[in-house]
Design an enzyme around this catalytic site. Structure first.
Site, PDB file in Angstrom:
ATOM      1  N   ASP A 181      -6.423  -8.300  -4.969  1.00 13.60           N
ATOM      2  CA  ASP A 181      -6.007  -8.745  -3.628  1.00 13.60           C
ATOM      3  C   ASP A 181      -7.139  -9.188  -3.430  1.00 13.60           C
ATOM      4  O   ASP A 181      -7.901  -9.343  -2.115  1.00 13.60           O
ATOM      5  CB  ASP A 181      -5.476  -7.750  -2.800  1.00 13.60           C
ATOM      6  CG  ASP A 181      -5.384  -8.388  -1.338  1.00 13.60           C
ATOM      7  OD1 ASP A 181      -4.487  -9.207  -1.527  1.00 13.60           O
ATOM      8  OD2 ASP A 181      -5.191  -7.689  -0.443  1.00 13.60           O
ATOM      9  N   ASP A 203     -15.775  -4.896  -3.871  1.00 14.23           N
ATOM     10  CA  ASP A 203     -15.934  -5.895  -2.494  1.00 14.23           C
ATOM     11  C   ASP A 203     -17.456  -6.216  -2.156  1.00 14.23           C
ATOM     12  O   ASP A 203     -18.507  -5.839  -2.980  1.00 14.23           O
ATOM     13  CB  ASP A 203     -15.655  -5.608  -1.135  1.00 14.23           C
ATOM     14  CG  ASP A 203     -14.919  -6.020  -0.255  1.00 14.23           C
ATOM     15  OD1 ASP A 203     -13.789  -6.328   0.191  1.00 14.23           O
ATOM     16  OD2 ASP A 203     -15.816  -7.463   0.098  1.00 14.23           O
ATOM     17  N   CYS A 227      -2.809 -14.492  -1.413  1.00 10.64           N
ATOM     18  CA  CYS A 227      -2.304 -15.889   0.218  1.00 10.64           C
ATOM     19  C   CYS A 227      -2.120 -16.688   0.072  1.00 10.64           C
ATOM     20  O   CYS A 227      -2.358 -16.979   1.578  1.00 10.64           O
ATOM     21  CB  CYS A 227      -2.760 -14.218   0.984  1.00 10.64           C
ATOM     22  SG  CYS A 227      -4.669 -14.320   0.500  1.00 10.64           S
ATOM     23  N   PHE A 287     -11.344  -6.393  -4.562  1.00 14.02           N
ATOM     24  CA  PHE A 287     -11.198  -6.960  -3.421  1.00 14.02           C
ATOM     25  C   PHE A 287     -10.660  -6.349  -2.195  1.00 14.02           C
ATOM     26  O   PHE A 287     -10.003  -5.803  -1.941  1.00 14.02           O
ATOM     27  CB  PHE A 287     -10.224  -8.331  -3.309  1.00 14.02           C
ATOM     28  CG  PHE A 287     -10.763  -8.809  -4.023  1.00 14.02           C
ATOM     29  CD1 PHE A 287     -12.068 -10.005  -3.861  1.00 14.02           C
ATOM     30  CD2 PHE A 287     -10.164  -9.362  -5.212  1.00 14.02           C
ATOM     31  CE1 PHE A 287     -11.872 -11.241  -4.157  1.00 14.02           C
ATOM     32  CE2 PHE A 287     -11.028 -10.554  -5.935  1.00 14.02           C
ATOM     33  CZ  PHE A 287     -11.558 -10.875  -5.585  1.00 14.02           C
ATOM     34  N   ARG A 325       1.358  -0.888   0.188  1.00 14.81           N
ATOM     35  CA  ARG A 325       0.383  -0.106  -0.175  1.00 14.81           C
ATOM     36  C   ARG A 325       0.472   2.006   0.247  1.00 14.81           C
ATOM     37  O   ARG A 325       0.081   2.431  -0.634  1.00 14.81           O
ATOM     38  CB  ARG A 325      -1.252  -0.528   1.109  1.00 14.81           C
ATOM     39  CG  ARG A 325      -2.294  -0.943   1.114  1.00 14.81           C
ATOM     40  CD  ARG A 325      -3.195  -0.957   2.344  1.00 14.81           C
ATOM     41  NE  ARG A 325      -2.813  -1.004   3.950  1.00 14.81           N
ATOM     42  CZ  ARG A 325      -2.078  -1.855   3.845  1.00 14.81           C
ATOM     43  NH1 ARG A 325      -3.449  -3.337   3.556  1.00 14.81           N
ATOM     44  NH2 ARG A 325      -2.119  -2.979   5.245  1.00 14.81           N
ATOM     45  N   ALA A 336     -16.783  -9.978  -7.589  1.00 13.06           N
ATOM     46  CA  ALA A 336     -15.480  -9.118  -7.701  1.00 13.06           C
ATOM     47  C   ALA A 336     -15.928  -9.970  -9.717  1.00 13.06           C
ATOM     48  O   ALA A 336     -15.552  -9.263 -10.851  1.00 13.06           O
ATOM     49  CB  ALA A 336     -14.690  -9.609  -7.681  1.00 13.06           C
TER      50      ALA A 336
HETATM   51  N1  SAH Z   1      -6.457  -5.777  -0.592  1.00 16.20           N
HETATM   52  C1  SAH Z   1      -7.497  -5.217   1.061  1.00 16.20           C
HETATM   53  C2  SAH Z   1      -7.794  -6.202   1.907  1.00 16.20           C
HETATM   54  C3  SAH Z   1      -7.817  -7.739   0.622  1.00 16.20           C
HETATM   55  S1  SAH Z   1      -9.226  -8.989   2.093  1.00 16.20           S
HETATM   56  C4  SAH Z   1      -6.129  -4.663   1.950  1.00 16.20           C
HETATM   57  O1  SAH Z   1      -5.295  -4.009   1.279  1.00 16.20           O
HETATM   58  O2  SAH Z   1      -7.138  -4.236   3.475  1.00 16.20           O
HETATM   59  C5  SAH Z   1     -10.610 -10.048   0.693  1.00 16.20           C
HETATM   60  C6  SAH Z   1     -11.469  -8.931   0.749  1.00 16.20           C
HETATM   61  O3  SAH Z   1     -12.126 -10.323  -0.162  1.00 16.20           O
HETATM   62  C7  SAH Z   1     -12.632  -9.050   1.712  1.00 16.20           C
HETATM   63  O4  SAH Z   1     -12.585  -7.765   2.315  1.00 16.20           O
HETATM   64  C8  SAH Z   1     -14.272 -10.054   1.525  1.00 16.20           C
HETATM   65  O5  SAH Z   1     -15.117  -8.704   1.701  1.00 16.20           O
HETATM   66  C9  SAH Z   1     -14.413 -10.307  -0.746  1.00 16.20           C
HETATM   67  N2  SAH Z   1     -14.219 -10.835  -1.100  1.00 16.20           N
HETATM   68  C10 SAH Z   1     -13.759 -11.914  -0.792  1.00 16.20           C
HETATM   69  N3  SAH Z   1     -14.445 -12.813  -2.147  1.00 16.20           N
HETATM   70  C11 SAH Z   1     -15.510 -11.268  -3.231  1.00 16.20           C
HETATM   71  C12 SAH Z   1     -16.332 -12.081  -3.755  1.00 16.20           C
HETATM   72  N4  SAH Z   1     -16.073 -12.825  -4.687  1.00 16.20           N
HETATM   73  N5  SAH Z   1     -16.112 -11.130  -4.898  1.00 16.20           N
HETATM   74  C13 SAH Z   1     -16.243  -9.297  -4.053  1.00 16.20           C
HETATM   75  N6  SAH Z   1     -14.913  -9.719  -2.685  1.00 16.20           N
HETATM   76  C14 SAH Z   1     -14.869 -10.377  -2.508  1.00 16.20           C
END
Ligand code: SAH
Length: 396
Positions: free
Chosen positions: A298, A250, A338, A228, A212, A278
């Site tokens: 992410d 998200d 991850c 995400f 970030r 997403a």
């Molecule tokens: N980039 C963020 C962390 C992402 S965590 C940071 O730096 O803080 C992953 C996220 O993906 C979560 O908020 C979860 O709600 C979302 N998520 C999981 N599956 C998803 C999907 N199919 N479509 C959209 N969002 C999703």
């Protein structure tokens, strides 16, 4: 103190000798140390086939990872002093990076505290205990944390899936003082309000901190798409760095609401937020021929277990394709995984195929991983899980 002894089969002490902390069930001499005689979480002494004491740890007879080593001193007392000492070492590792107040203070095996994670949010600590062994010391851990950090509150965020496998109850509770519904992370001069009680994991993803910061510093300006996004970490960092407009995706409306208020709290323009799946939203943006100078993807881990490999790789590839279509020529696609079971080579392969399927070309200009508050245990590949590819995307 006399602790029961777990004897290893001949030669099965080699991995431990090399530095690993785990003993698998098939490495134990179950005639000499019948697993039925242990309860989940019992402290044990480990011995090789010749009876030489190797150290002490805790056992879960129902778990594939049956013993986890806590100390190479078989007589080690596991008390507040032991934890205090381990915490001090963990802090010392993080101090040069300036991440003691906002960062992960304890990362399980990597800090030689298997089954324990502690994240710090300024005056508050959020703790995750994931094994029956660590659970035995939950009060001792609390006391040692109070002594080491003098926090205003400690939250036990014990609702992870891992606990179910260990037969532990799930629950979220204050273990010390009070912990507010919302706490603030400070990062690179920006503030992010997160929920330690209800948010993802402990509330924030410290593992992506360096990325970030890098996005704020170095990424191309223009429009940014944060896929995400959770509470807006990447998108807001890009806006702070000078991006004119952010779109956040998200599935959690609650996370997006926080993202909007986080943007406002930093005096930045309101991001456009799209709630939903997403994969679907990316496809729709592609059909609308939207373009972004910077796209960050992410996702959660798609390969949590080895058997998820095939499906997971396909999901990653599909995401790369849909995201790559949206990158303006010369723009960046920053793509993260991850999944600890995803090899670097497979990740690059997925990235390459996905970009080609989008009819684009890519150059990877940087490869990154987790930050120093998530140190990697050199013998435990599972502790190395975050990979981030920075690709410059061009017309095919
Ligand atoms: N980039 C963020 C962390 C992402 S965590 C940071 O730096 O803080 C992953 C996220 O993906 C979560 O908020 C979860 O709600 C979302 N998520 C999981 N599956 C998803 C999907 N199919 N479509 C959209 N969002 C999703």
């Amino acid at each position: 103190m006399s602790r029961p002894v777990v004897y290893l089969l001949p030669h099965e002490d080699r991995r431990l000798g090399a530095g690993h902390l785990w003993v698998f069930s098939n490495e134990i001499d179950t005639h000499r140390s019948p697993l039925g005689s242990f309860a989940p979480g019992d402290p044990v002494v480990l011995a090789d086939a010749r009876g030489r004491r190797l150290g002490m740890g805790y056992i879960n007879p129902h778990s594939l990872i049956t013993v986890r080593l806590l100390s190479r001193d078989p007589g080690s007392e596991i008390d507040a002093r032991f934890f205090h000492d381990r915490f001090e070492r963990a802090f010392a590792v993080r101090r040069p990076f300036g991440i003691e107040r906002f960062g992960r203070l304890v990362f399980g095996e990597s800090d030689r505290l298997p089954g324990l994670v502690v994240d710090r949010y300024g005056d508050y600590l959020v703790v995750q205990i994931t094994t029956a062994g660590m659970e035995r010391w939950r009060e001792v851990i609390r006391d040692a944390l109070v002594g080491s950090c003098a926090p205003r509150g400690i939250l036990y965020r014990n609702d992870s899936d891992a606990r179910k496998l260990e037969g532990l109850p799930a629950g979220v509770e204050e273990a010390w003082g009070t912990v507010p519904q919302s706490v603030t992370v400070e990062e690179g001069g920006r503030v992010f309000a997160v929920s330690p009680w209800r948010g993802q994991k402990t509330g924030w993803y410290y593992d992506q901190r360096e990325h970030r910061l890098r996005i704020a510093r170095e990424a191309p300006r223009g429009r940014v798409l944060d896929v995400f996004s959770y509470v807006g970490g990447f998108g807001i960092s890009a806006l702070a760095g000078g991006s004119q407009e952010a779109v956040l995706i998200d599935q959690s409306e609650e996370a997006l609401e926080r993202a909007r208020s986080n943007a406002a709290a930093n005096g930045l323009p309101a991001p456009r937020t799209l709630a939903g799946d997403a994969f679907e939203i990316l496809r729709a943006l592609g059909e609308d021929e939207e373009r972004f100078e910077l796209v960050i993807v992410d996702p959660p881990a798609f390969i949590k277990r080895r058997k998820d490999q095939r499906e997971g790789l396909l999901a990653y590839e599909r995401l790369v394709t849909r995201a790559a279509r949206l990158v303006a020529s010369g723009g960046w696609l920053v793509f993260a995984s991850c999944s600890s079971h995803l090899e670097a080579r497979d990740f690059r392969g997925v990235f390459a195929r996905g970009v080609r399927r989008a009819g684009r070309e890519a150059r990877i200009v940087s490869v990154g991983g987790q930050g120093p508050d998530h140190p990697i245990h050199p013998w435990i590949p599972e502790t190395s899980y975050l990979q981030v590819l920075y690709g410059v995307i061009e017309e095919g």
